[in-house]
Design an enzyme around this catalytic site. Sequence first.
Site, PDB file in Angstrom:
ATOM      1  N   HIS A 148      37.268  42.007  54.170  1.00 28.11           N
ATOM      2  CA  HIS A 148      38.285  43.039  53.954  1.00 28.11           C
ATOM      3  C   HIS A 148      38.170  43.965  55.168  1.00 28.11           C
ATOM      4  O   HIS A 148      37.064  44.198  55.672  1.00 28.11           O
ATOM      5  CB  HIS A 148      37.998  43.938  52.753  1.00 28.11           C
ATOM      6  CG  HIS A 148      37.945  43.271  51.424  1.00 28.11           C
ATOM      7  ND1 HIS A 148      36.815  42.693  50.934  1.00 28.11           N
ATOM      8  CD2 HIS A 148      38.897  43.128  50.461  1.00 28.11           C
ATOM      9  CE1 HIS A 148      37.069  42.216  49.712  1.00 28.11           C
ATOM     10  NE2 HIS A 148      38.315  42.462  49.409  1.00 28.11           N
ATOM     11  N   ASP A 196      35.408  46.459  54.838  1.00 22.67           N
ATOM     12  CA  ASP A 196      34.011  45.985  54.852  1.00 22.67           C
ATOM     13  C   ASP A 196      33.446  46.080  56.251  1.00 22.67           C
ATOM     14  O   ASP A 196      32.276  46.389  56.440  1.00 22.67           O
ATOM     15  CB  ASP A 196      33.887  44.481  54.524  1.00 22.67           C
ATOM     16  CG  ASP A 196      34.549  44.073  53.245  1.00 22.67           C
ATOM     17  OD1 ASP A 196      34.631  44.905  52.344  1.00 22.67           O
ATOM     18  OD2 ASP A 196      34.975  42.901  53.172  1.00 22.67           O
TER      19      ASP A 196
HETATM   20  C1  XLS Z   1      37.549  40.676  43.373  1.00 25.78           C
HETATM   21  C2  XLS Z   1      38.072  39.683  44.295  1.00 25.78           C
HETATM   22  C3  XLS Z   1      37.997  40.071  45.752  1.00 25.78           C
HETATM   23  C4  XLS Z   1      38.874  39.198  46.588  1.00 25.78           C
HETATM   24  C5  XLS Z   1      39.179  39.743  47.936  1.00 25.78           C
HETATM   25  O1  XLS Z   1      37.272  40.420  42.216  1.00 25.78           O
HETATM   26  O2  XLS Z   1      37.423  38.476  44.059  1.00 25.78           O
HETATM   27  O3  XLS Z   1      36.682  40.030  46.191  1.00 25.78           O
HETATM   28  O4  XLS Z   1      38.338  37.926  46.729  1.00 25.78           O
HETATM   29  O5  XLS Z   1      39.841  40.935  47.869  1.00 25.78           O
END
Ligand code: XLS
Length: 437
Positions: free
Chosen positions: A101, A104
């Site tokens: 993301h 991140d």
């Molecule tokens: C959350 C999601 C997230 C997505 C990416 O539950 O799994 O991590 O994979 O935004």
Amino acid sequence: MKAAFPEITEIRYEGASSKNPLAFKHYNAEEIIAGKTMRDHLRFAVVYWHTFRGTGSDPFGAGTMQRPWDDGTNSVKNAQNRVHAAFEFIQKLGAPYYCWHDRDVAPEGKTLAETNKNFDAVAKVLQAEQKRTGIKLLWGTANAFSNPRYMHGAGTSCNADVFAYAAAQIKKAMEVTHELGGEGYTFWGGREGYMTLLNTDMKRELDHLAKLLHLAVDYKKQIGFKGQFYIEPKPKEPTKHQYDSDSAACLNFLREYDLLPHFKLNIETNHATLAGHTMQHELEVAGAAGALGSIDANTGDELLGWDTDQFPTNIYLTTYTMLSILKYGGLTTGGVNFDAKVRRESFEPVDLFHAHIGGMDAFARGLKIAVAIRKDGRLAEFVKARYASWDSGIGAKIESGKTSLRELETYILKKGEAAANNSGRQEFLENLINEFI
Ligand code: XLS
Ligand code: NI
Ligand code: NI
């Protein structure tokens, strides 16, 4: 720069009899199976968020993770240093891909302009590390759910300015994904849903969400980004109900708003569980629509009932997952992305290796077992034979649309009763699967 994992060397394949916890027992990247290397079948990816940003905190307590390379600050410098630790880890593990993301990898600033500058400064290091190691970006995504401004959602917010902010953030995340050669871009609607219908205009929110995705499709063309777009279904958490609740709901939404040609699904195991489905069910729904794109590989704890994002180690799960993936032609743009986190109690850096090695080995076994089941052919033959009545006669006529209710009535009146049914043989088939496990 000091090594982040000084005691750990490259993880190698040592075979099933190895007792070395820091070696693969089943994942042999170069091994060719069903015409492709295991590396190309599985296309493993490491997530930046859990693996390099996860602190181990939960609603009842503070973080526990020991991450000696991280100074704990929100500085750009620390974010840049972290990139080196991340790439050292991914390279030693031997995973070909990673995912992030926007938030991140780089800290948010006071304004969007400052945030974008931070993002660029870290992306430069990501670019250099990708080049140095050959590790590639499977997909990028925007975190449009953590910041308090997204409390009512991003694309589905009741506040039009928040929609605009999310759009600007997604624009930038797509640009950076493109610059880094990302092979895809994912939309997970973190807060695209509702907490109560009392304050919600659902139709309007869904229209807005579709607008946002259309704007992204347009922009993708403008910048020449060729990566695959994914939607990641999840039924709840953090909201009570998320609009992208499962594969079927996502497909319906995409069709309704003329978005289906532009998207595939990224299916996550734990999200399937929360939706009351198996992973295999979700994969089959997506696959049948030609929309099986990628997977977020993890597993939940059925007794806990939330998105625990544990590493997948269950061989039945990986076998059924790989059976569906192979059935629909294998992974092309997508991958097996470990959207999973080590437990709060597994706080040492080495636990990150144990977790990923276990997940990769579990998927390698699932792949080998699924290939063997397909090669054996009895399962597919059974399913084919089960539908034999559709291959000729009245069945073929119905399938090809060459009949009517009147004709079907005449047919059955003449026969008097339908042909006898055959056994479904569920237990026989379950035993057959066990022959391979
Ligand atoms: C959350 C999601 C997230 C997505 C990416 O539950 O799994 O991590 O994979 O935004
Ligand atoms: Ni996910
Ligand atoms: Ni998840």
